[in-house]
Write a protein that holds these residues in place. Structure first.
Motif, short mmCIF file in Angstrom:
data_model
loop_
_atom_site.label_atom_id
_atom_site.label_comp_id
_atom_site.label_asym_id
_atom_site.label_seq_id
_atom_site.Cartn_x
_atom_site.Cartn_y
_atom_site.Cartn_z
N PHE A 101 52.17 90.94 67.17
CA PHE A 101 52.87 92.10 66.60
C PHE A 101 53.29 93.06 67.72
CE2 PHE A 101 52.39 96.54 65.16
CZ PHE A 101 53.45 96.60 64.27
N LEU A 102 52.35 93.44 68.56
CA LEU A 102 52.65 94.38 69.64
C LEU A 102 53.62 93.78 70.67
CD1 LEU A 102 49.08 95.88 70.14
CD2 LEU A 102 51.04 96.95 68.99
N SER A 103 53.42 92.52 71.00
CA SER A 103 54.29 91.86 71.97
C SER A 103 55.73 91.75 71.46
CB SER A 103 53.77 90.46 72.29
OG SER A 103 52.51 90.53 72.89
N PHE A 104 55.89 91.33 70.21
CA PHE A 104 57.24 91.17 69.66
C PHE A 104 57.95 92.51 69.53
CE2 PHE A 104 55.66 87.06 67.46
CZ PHE A 104 55.83 86.35 68.64
N LEU A 105 57.20 93.57 69.21
CA LEU A 105 57.82 94.91 69.19
C LEU A 105 58.27 95.31 70.59
CD1 LEU A 105 55.74 97.13 66.75
CD2 LEU A 105 58.04 96.21 66.43
N LEU A 106 57.45 95.02 71.58
CA LEU A 106 57.81 95.34 72.96
C LEU A 106 59.03 94.54 73.40
CD1 LEU A 106 56.93 96.98 75.45
CD2 LEU A 106 55.57 94.99 76.13
N PHE A 107 59.09 93.26 73.02
CA PHE A 107 60.25 92.43 73.37
C PHE A 107 61.52 92.95 72.69
CE2 PHE A 107 57.17 88.62 73.82
CZ PHE A 107 56.70 89.13 75.01
N ALA A 108 61.39 93.42 71.46
CA ALA A 108 62.54 93.99 70.76
C ALA A 108 63.02 95.23 71.51
CB ALA A 108 62.18 94.34 69.32
N TYR A 109 62.09 96.05 71.95
CA TYR A 109 62.44 97.26 72.70
C TYR A 109 63.16 96.89 74.00
CZ TYR A 109 61.93 101.49 75.45
OH TYR A 109 62.18 102.58 76.24
N PHE A 110 62.65 95.89 74.71
CA PHE A 110 63.29 95.46 75.97
C PHE A 110 64.71 94.96 75.75
CE2 PHE A 110 58.95 94.37 78.02
CZ PHE A 110 58.81 95.68 78.46
N ASN A 111 65.00 94.46 74.57
CA ASN A 111 66.32 93.91 74.27
C ASN A 111 67.32 94.94 73.76
OD1 ASN A 111 66.72 90.78 74.44
ND2 ASN A 111 64.56 91.14 73.97
N LEU A 112 66.90 96.19 73.59
CA LEU A 112 67.79 97.21 73.04
C LEU A 112 69.05 97.42 73.89
CD1 LEU A 112 65.34 99.94 71.72
CD2 LEU A 112 66.86 98.47 70.38
N ASN A 113 68.95 97.27 75.19
CA ASN A 113 70.09 97.52 76.07
C ASN A 113 70.88 96.27 76.42
OD1 ASN A 113 69.62 100.27 76.20
ND2 ASN A 113 68.18 100.05 77.89
N ASP A 114 70.49 95.12 75.89
CA ASP A 114 71.22 93.89 76.17
C ASP A 114 72.55 93.85 75.42
OD1 ASP A 114 69.29 92.98 77.85
OD2 ASP A 114 68.71 91.25 76.65
N ILE A 157 62.23 81.08 86.47
CA ILE A 157 62.85 81.96 85.48
C ILE A 157 62.11 83.29 85.39
CG2 ILE A 157 63.83 80.08 84.13
CD1 ILE A 157 61.52 80.44 82.14
N VAL A 158 61.11 83.50 86.26
CA VAL A 158 60.31 84.72 86.19
C VAL A 158 60.36 85.56 87.46
CG1 VAL A 158 58.71 83.79 84.50
CG2 VAL A 158 58.23 83.47 86.91
N GLU A 159 61.21 85.21 88.40
CA GLU A 159 61.27 85.96 89.65
C GLU A 159 61.72 87.40 89.45
OE1 GLU A 159 63.69 83.81 92.37
OE2 GLU A 159 62.16 82.30 92.74
N SER A 160 62.70 87.60 88.58
CA SER A 160 63.26 88.93 88.36
C SER A 160 63.47 89.12 86.87
CB SER A 160 64.60 89.05 89.09
OG SER A 160 65.30 90.18 88.66
N MET A 161 63.32 90.35 86.40
CA MET A 161 63.56 90.62 84.99
C MET A 161 65.05 90.57 84.66
SD MET A 161 60.83 90.66 83.41
CE MET A 161 61.48 91.10 81.83
N GLN A 162 65.91 90.78 85.66
CA GLN A 162 67.35 90.69 85.46
C GLN A 162 67.77 89.23 85.56
OE1 GLN A 162 69.43 93.07 84.57
NE2 GLN A 162 67.80 94.56 84.56
N ALA A 163 68.22 88.69 84.46
CA ALA A 163 68.68 87.30 84.46
C ALA A 163 70.15 87.28 84.87
CB ALA A 163 68.50 86.68 83.09
N THR A 164 70.37 86.99 86.14
CA THR A 164 71.74 87.01 86.67
C THR A 164 72.46 85.69 86.48
OG1 THR A 164 70.87 86.41 88.84
CG2 THR A 164 71.19 88.76 88.39
N LYS A 165 71.73 84.66 86.11
CA LYS A 165 72.33 83.34 85.91
C LYS A 165 72.17 82.96 84.44
CE LYS A 165 71.08 82.34 90.60
NZ LYS A 165 69.97 82.05 91.43
N PRO A 166 73.22 82.41 83.82
CA PRO A 166 73.17 82.12 82.39
C PRO A 166 72.05 81.15 82.00
CG PRO A 166 75.31 81.50 83.31
CD PRO A 166 74.51 82.10 84.40
N TYR A 167 71.77 80.17 82.86
CA TYR A 167 70.73 79.21 82.51
C TYR A 167 69.34 79.85 82.49
CZ TYR A 167 70.17 78.81 87.60
OH TYR A 167 69.98 79.08 88.92
#
Length: 123
Positions: free
Chosen positions: A12-25, A88-98
């Motif tokens: 519950f807490l993790s999925f809410l946090l992930f939703a928050y992280f996706n607000l600016n995508d 896929i975990v080096e940076s939080m910014q995913a600069t490559k589509p894959y």
């Protein structure tokens, strides 16, 4: 089962946090509802409230979308074969589509597993 309630609180807490992280995508219109629905269902499971039809519908959607992300150009299959499983975990910014598609794929698998576990235990 006490362990399932603890796991659902974590989900519950993790999925809410992930939703928050996706607000600016750029695709927040898709990912925020995906994570919020999963969070709500896990939160309700803590209260011993289960919605089997919703679980099945959500899991079906999540796995169908995960399948698309697996086979699409620059998806998980390309990450695995063409890009030699680069981190896929080096940076939080995913600069490559894959990288973005692979992260989304694994997120969908985690959500599907959490909801599947709740479905199985409550059936």
């Amino acid at each position: 089962m006490w362990w399932l309630q603890i796991l659902n609180i974590i989900f519950f807490l993790s999925f809410l946090l992930f939703a928050y992280f996706n607000l600016n995508d750029k695709d927040s219109w898709l990912w925020v509802p995906i994570y919020v629905l999963a969070a709500v269902l896990c939160g309700l499971a803590v209260l011993n409230r289960y919605f089997h039809i919703v679980y099945l519908g959500a899991i079906g959607f999540y796995l169908a979308y995960a399948s698309i992300l697996f086979f699409v150009k620059d998806g998980v299959l390309d990450w695995f074969t063409k890009y030699k499983r680069q981190s896929i975990v080096e940076s939080m910014q995913a600069t490559k589509p894959y990288i973005e598609k692979t992260r989304e794929f694994f997120g969908l698998l985690i959500i599907s597993t959490a909801l599947g576990l709740n479905y199985y235990v409550s059936a």
